[in-house]
Design an enzyme around this catalytic site. Structure first.
Site, PDB file in Angstrom:
ATOM      1  N   TYR A  62      -7.373  11.176   1.917  1.00 35.25           N
ATOM      2  CA  TYR A  62      -7.336  10.548   0.596  1.00 35.25           C
ATOM      3  C   TYR A  62      -7.870  11.573  -0.394  1.00 35.25           C
ATOM      4  CZ  TYR A  62      -6.881   5.910   2.806  1.00 35.25           C
ATOM      5  OH  TYR A  62      -6.466   4.817   3.519  1.00 35.25           O
ATOM      6  N   LEU A 221      -3.218  -5.974  -1.444  1.00 35.69           N
ATOM      7  CA  LEU A 221      -2.934  -6.338  -2.833  1.00 35.69           C
ATOM      8  C   LEU A 221      -1.789  -5.520  -3.406  1.00 35.69           C
ATOM      9  CD1 LEU A 221      -6.555  -6.717  -4.265  1.00 35.69           C
ATOM     10  CD2 LEU A 221      -5.099  -8.425  -3.188  1.00 35.69           C
ATOM     11  N   PRO A 226       3.466  -8.440  -5.755  1.00 41.13           N
ATOM     12  CA  PRO A 226       4.731  -8.483  -6.495  1.00 41.13           C
ATOM     13  C   PRO A 226       5.779  -9.403  -5.872  1.00 41.13           C
ATOM     14  CG  PRO A 226       3.955  -6.236  -6.314  1.00 41.13           C
ATOM     15  CD  PRO A 226       3.076  -7.066  -5.426  1.00 41.13           C
TER      16      PRO A 226
END
Length: 290
Positions: A62, A221, A226
């Site tokens: 990351y 999430l 969506p």
């Protein structure tokens, strides 16, 4: 906040609060580079831990290495009850693509890098993320992980991005402490993304429950809301809460073996997500959501 126990049958089980925090969103665009607001990123980590979150999910790819360094800067020396979970098995190229990094030598390099950047002598929990399924045999990858566990570099080994068949195979090789798969109200089964196929949490949840293995949903999430549909929207409106909060509450009610790790780069959204741990859903509401 309720708790969950990782590796409950081992000599050194880990008990953590049932709402963790995923650090991936603390990086720059496309999960690459430094955060746009570094002071806020550090404040989020401190606020999460101060609020009772004692499970952090990270990875040295990351950023690269951004979230590990932020965790160390914000929280080291670490609280005694803090569990930092990292992942190995993947890396990033300069073009920001995601590629496997999963030979035994690769995995050892990644573990050593995580130990260095997190300033730890032992990582409490490491997920082996499966990428390029089959390119390097699972037994070779897990064999390297369990070897480093015996050496003391890793306390517990988990699997990430696994199919049901891969989890079944892993359970025959050694003790699997946790599973981390994509899972949310709206995204429950396998999804194909630009960087690969992601098996869903619903495909392994019953196996996790049978073996007492916490299931840790990622992207719950980002990829879930969506496509959530009118039921999540309608119930959230009736309850006066956000869809994100309801999604987290649904995961917490779906099974006592689920440990959500919603991530955010906003201090306000962190506080909103933390409140989801206190939301009670009735049996009727869960049945309505389906």
């Amino acid at each position: 906040m309720s708790t969950i126990t990782i590796a409950r049958h081992s000599a050194r089980p880990l008990t953590v609060s049932r709402l963790g925090y995923g650090t991936m969103r603390l990086t720059g665009p496309e999960i690459w580079g430094e955060p746009a607001d570094r002071p806020q990123a550090l404040a989020i980590l401190k606020k999460a831990v101060a609020s009772g979150v004692n499970f952090l999910d990270t990875a040295d790819y990351y950023g690269e290495d951004v979230t590990n360094r932020l965790i160390a800067e914000a929280l080291h020396p670490y609280p005694a009850d803090l569990v930092i979970c990292t992942k190995v098995g993947a890396t990033r190229r300069p073009d920001k693509s995601w590629v496997p990094f999963n030979t035994p030598e690769n995995l050892r390099t990644a573990i050593d890098n995580n130990l260095r950047t997190l300033k730890q002598e032992q990582i409490q929990l490491v997920h082996l993320r499966l990428m390029g399924h089959g390119a390097v045999p699972l037994d070779e990858q897990l064999g390297a992980m369990f070897e480093m566990q015996r050496e003391g570099k890793i306390l517990h080994v988990g699997l990430s991005n696994v199919t049901r068949e891969e989890l079944e195979a892993g359970l025959k090789i050694g003790e699997i402490a946790t599973v981390e798969n994509m899972y949310s109200y709206a995204q429950r089964t396998t999804v194909v993304l630009p960087y690969g196929t992601n098996p869903g949490g619903e495909e392994v949840l019953d196996l996790c429950e049978q073996h007492g293995i916490p299931l840790i949903p990622f992207f719950s999430l980002v990829h879930g809301l969506p496509n959530a549909g009118h039921k999540l929207t309608e119930l959230a409106r009736r309850r006066g809460i956000s869809e994100a909060q309801l999604n987290i509450a649904w995961l917490l009610h779906k099974s006592p073996w689920i440990l959500p790790i919603p991530g955010t780069s906003s201090l306000a959204h962190l506080e909103e997500n933390l409140k989801a741990a206190d939301i009670e859903l009735s049996a009727e509401e869960m049945a309505y959501l389906g």
